[in-house]
Design an enzyme around this catalytic site. Structure first.
Site, PDB file in Angstrom:
ATOM      1  CG  ASP A  37     -17.623   1.693 -14.149  1.00  0.00           C
ATOM      2  OD1 ASP A  37     -16.832   2.061 -15.045  1.00  0.00           O
ATOM      3  OD2 ASP A  37     -18.077   0.537 -14.092  1.00  0.00           O
ATOM      4  CG  ASP A  60      -8.095   5.687 -12.012  1.00  0.00           C
ATOM      5  OD1 ASP A  60      -7.947   4.446 -11.932  1.00  0.00           O
ATOM      6  OD2 ASP A  60      -7.249   6.431 -12.541  1.00  0.00           O
ATOM      7  CB  VAL A  61     -10.013   0.828  -8.957  1.00  0.00           C
ATOM      8  CG1 VAL A  61     -11.535   0.791  -8.932  1.00  0.00           C
ATOM      9  CG2 VAL A  61      -9.458   0.171 -10.222  1.00  0.00           C
ATOM     10  CE1 TYR A 154      -9.004 -11.342 -15.196  1.00  0.00           C
ATOM     11  CE2 TYR A 154      -8.726 -13.723 -15.033  1.00  0.00           C
ATOM     12  CZ  TYR A 154      -9.501 -12.598 -14.866  1.00  0.00           C
ATOM     13  OH  TYR A 154     -10.773 -12.720 -14.371  1.00  0.00           O
ATOM     14  CE  LYS A 158      -9.602 -11.041 -11.654  1.00  0.00           C
ATOM     15  NZ  LYS A 158     -10.513 -10.093 -10.981  1.00  0.00           N
ATOM     16  CB  THR A 189     -20.295 -10.339 -18.910  1.00  0.00           C
ATOM     17  OG1 THR A 189     -19.136 -10.539 -19.742  1.00  0.00           O
ATOM     18  CG2 THR A 189     -20.035 -10.914 -17.524  1.00  0.00           C
TER      19      THR A 189
END
Length: 256
Positions: A37, A60-61, A154, A158, A189
């Site tokens: 993360d 950092d993805v 978004y 996905k 969440t």
């Protein structure tokens, strides 16, 4: 004995929210877990709480060099990489297509799509060398159908994750590497709780056959299953965790 005993997993976005739930469940089921993360404080706090079975790695993805370093740190600490959970993602505001600016579009695609792609590229050489592995990509119910609660960028990201998943499942199945997608619906969440009013939560819930949001741990159960050897012949699937929402005809909702 847990169903993930002996496995080593990297879970992105693992410091908070749904990712944290995945990390906790993986450790509970016997895995060694890298909490990957950008949130250093939360990630270290979680790893410290879980002890020797967890390690925080700043990741950092969107950066391939960061991925390379994360994989090397994982192997240095735990010996290998058996499982990758591509959980990190961002949603952005609920706006229409014409309101999605270039910066918003690129940021969503960078984190959700490129991050997933780079993650698979980073771990697959090790998995091929080992002759086994499991990748679980977190997509969304919005990656399967129209959804009023997200923006088009978004949704597009996905949908595309599902494509990556199926392509990789086909290509790497011969190495006993399984690549599957989990499609969460409405999940409660901390971010959901903070961003939605009680009225909004109630409004969404009434359109779900289960009449409630899921707890993050309920998604984690599906992720753990796909990561485990119990799912040894499951490859390239979309596993929906949505309380039945996807079964509802959109025309019915639109008429209300």
């Amino acid at each position: 004995m847990g169903i993930l005993d002996g496995k080593v997993a990297i879970i992105t976005g693992g410091a908070k929210g749904m990712g944290e739930a995945h990390v906790r469940k993986f450790v509970e089921e016997g895995a060694k877990v890298v909490v990957a993360d950008l949130d250093v404080a939360s990630g270290n706090k979680l790893a410290d709480e879980l002890g020797g079975d967890a390690l925080f790695v700043e990741l950092d993805v969107t950066d391939t060099s960061s991925w390379e370093a994360a994989v090397q740190q994982t192997k240095a600490a735990f010996g290998t990489v058996d499982v990758l959970v591509n959980n990190a993602g961002i949603a952005g505001p609920i706006v229409g297509l014409l309101e999605v600016g270039e910066d918003l579009y690129r940021s969503i695609m960078d984190v959700n799509l490129a991050g997933t792609f780079f993650g698979m590229q980073a771990v697959l050489p090790t998995m091929v060398e080992n002759g086994k592995g499991s990748i679980v990509n977190i997509s969304s119910l919005a990656g399967m159908r129209y959804d009023t609660t997200v923006n088009p960028a978004y949704s597009a990201s996905k949908f595309a994750i599902r494509g990556f998943t199926k392509q990789a499942a086909f290509e790497f199945g011969k190495h006993d590497i399984r690549v599957n997608a989990v499609m969460p619906g409405a999940i409660m969440t901390p971010l959901t709780r903070a961003s939605l009013s009680e009225e909004a939560i109630a409004s969404v819930s009434k359109h779900i056959p289960a009449k409630r949001f899921a707890d993050s741990s309920e998604v984690s159960e599906a992720v753990v299953f796909l990561a485990s050897d119990k799912a040894s012949y499951i490859n390239g699937v979309d596993l929906v965790v949505d309380g039945g929402k996807g079964a509802i005809n959109q025309d019915i909702l639109g008429a209300e």
